[in-house]
Design an enzyme around this catalytic site. Structure first.
Site, short mmCIF file in Angstrom:
data_model
loop_
_atom_site.label_atom_id
_atom_site.label_comp_id
_atom_site.label_asym_id
_atom_site.label_seq_id
_atom_site.Cartn_x
_atom_site.Cartn_y
_atom_site.Cartn_z
N HIS A 1 98.78 16.24 22.28
CA HIS A 1 97.79 17.34 22.40
C HIS A 1 97.14 17.34 23.79
O HIS A 1 96.00 16.89 23.93
CB HIS A 1 96.71 17.18 21.34
N ILE B 1 94.08 17.63 26.20
CA ILE B 1 92.77 18.13 25.76
C ILE B 1 92.44 17.48 24.42
O ILE B 1 93.28 17.44 23.52
CB ILE B 1 92.78 19.67 25.61
N GLY C 1 89.68 19.77 19.05
CA GLY C 1 88.35 20.14 18.59
C GLY C 1 87.98 19.49 17.28
O GLY C 1 86.82 19.10 17.07
N VAL C 2 88.96 19.35 16.38
CA VAL C 2 88.67 18.76 15.08
C VAL C 2 88.21 17.30 15.22
O VAL C 2 87.39 16.82 14.44
CB VAL C 2 89.90 18.88 14.14
N GLU D 1 84.78 15.48 14.24
CA GLU D 1 84.81 14.22 13.50
C GLU D 1 83.90 13.18 14.16
O GLU D 1 83.17 12.45 13.47
CB GLU D 1 86.24 13.69 13.44
#
Length: 439
Positions: A342, A348, A351-352, A356
């Site tokens: 990723h 990057i 976002g998840v 978290e």
């Protein structure tokens, strides 16, 4: 210069019609404890709403500043706030009763009635020291041809330069003032709200200010004030500066530095107040990075069950004494496993996983509550999730969690994450608190 917080020595009141509504209301200023700031209390129909005088509680209104809590409001607070700021009052309770919309008494359209009421009660020092908001870096905001710049400057007062320009007979007025050093009560407080003749007609057509005549409100025609006279040659510029002082005090703290404003109004003043608070919060976060950790990784592992590669909080920098807020760090490196996919060419942080990390800090915050000892925070829901800025290898992600509502079995926290002073992500996260399984 006085470095102590100040309040008033006793209650004092005055009654009068609101500037816009004409409804009679009573304003009572009362002493308050150290560190509580300025708080409005709106009393209406047997109900009372406590409204801290903070820019977060501002509701958009034309030509004035309105504060809201639920269904209750206090309107046109800027002249009162300017008086409190100008006299160096840090802590006070301002009760507003009467009328339907909660507009403060307008007096003569200046801060003088509020100044007179506060001075009648007397201002007294308290034990705690002032914690000023110091402008550390330049900030500029603009809107519809108006501009405000905040600049580093003196640390013992706020220097203000206001550049105002209007059609004749007002023209251009350049006003300077040192808040905290010069005499606000004499130089700024008497400057009144003003309207131009055509504006006055439009306001009356909308049902506003019908109770006022030009003798009671400064109405300016092309020939000059109607049935009135200027108190200062540059009264209009002074009043705009007065409004700016009142609106900036919605930061909740006295400001130190330099402000240069051109044609600004309430909306732009509020934007600047928010930007100054953001700058101060960023400064405080950066200061925390250099402090000893509240929790190192070993203490974090005793509370959170997460392990590699899912433990995403490296250090907790601070948990406030009341357990309402926590600040932590996630150091982002190219060795983090998720960067393998990723994305290999443009790494990057997903976002998840940022969410978290914020959720894990929220769980650590909730674990400090005595009734949650031994409990495990299980994610229940997420709301208002927004990704604001990419996070890449080499970044230090500063995590922030604030408790919104905490019960014995559930918890609600509001989380943000930052890279330097840039907001990277924000979310409201709710947890269910369950008994941890024995290892």
């Amino acid at each position: 210069m006085n470095n102590r917080q100040r309040t008033i020595s006793r209650e004092a009141s005055f009654t009068g019609p609101g500037l816009f509504s004409g409804e009679p209301t009573t304003l009572t200023v009362a002493p308050a404890n150290e560190g509580t700031g300025i708080t409005f209390v709106r009393e209406q129909d047997g109900k009372a709403a406590v409204i801290p005088a903070l820019v977060q509680n501002v509701m958009n209104r034309p030509r004035r500043t309105c504060l809201k809590n639920g269904t209750l409001f206090v309107e046109t607070v800027e002249h009162c706030m300017a008086a409190l700021s100008g006299l160096g009052v840090d802590n006070a309770v301002v009760r507003v009763s009467g009328g339907q919309i909660g507009e403060l008494p307008g007096g003569d359209g200046s801060s003088k009635p509020f100044v007179d009421t506060i001075l009648e009660a007397g201002v007294v020092d308290q034990e705690a020291e002032i914690e000023p908001l110091i402008i550390r870096k330049p900030v500029q905001v603009s809107l519809d041809g108006a501009t405000i710049a905040a600049l580093p400057g003196p640390t013992d007062c706020l220097e203000i330069l206001y550049d105002f320009e209007a059609p004749a007979p007002v023209g251009r007025q350049l006003v300077s003032f040192r808040l905290g050093d010069e005499d606000f009560a004499k130089m700024i407080a008497p400057a009144r709200t003003f309207v131009f003749e055509q504006e006055a007609k439009e306001l009356r057509a909308r049902g506003l200010g019908k109770h006022l005549t030009p003798k009671e409100l400064l109405v300016i025609s092309p020939e000059g004030p109607i049935d009135n006279v200027f108190r200062f040659p540059d009264e209009c510029g002074r009043h705009k500066l007065l409004d700016l002082i009142g609106d900036l005090y919605l930061t909740g703290r006295p400001i130190r530095g330099r402000i240069v404003a051109c044609k600004s109004g309430h909306k732009l003043n509020h934007i600047m107040a928010r930007r100054l608070l953001e700058q101060e919060e960023s400064h405080q976060r950066q200061n925390l990075v250099h402090r000893d950790a509240e929790m190192d990784i070993r203490r974090i592992q005793r509370i959170l069950p997460h392990r590699y590669p899912m433990l995403l909080v490296d250090r907790v920098l601070e948990i406030t004494k009341n357990g309402e807020k926590a600040v932590g760090i996630k150091n982002v490196t190219f060795n983090d496993i998720f960067f393998q996919g990723h994305y290999p060419g443009t790494p990057i942080m997903p976002g998840v996983l940022i969410v978290e990390a914020m959720a894990q800090l929220g769980g650590l915050l909730l674990s400090r509550k005595l009734e949650h000892t031994g409990k495990l925070a299980i994610l229940l829901s997420m709301d208002k999730v927004k990704m604001r800025h990419p996070v890449v290898p080499g970044d230090q992600l500063i995590l922030e969690a604030v408790a919104v509502r905490v019960k014995s079995r559930t918890g609600h926290v509001r989380c943000k994450s930052f890279v330097n002073d840039k907001l990277a992500c924000e979310a409201d996260i709710k947890f269910m608190l369950v008994d941890a399984e024995p290892v």
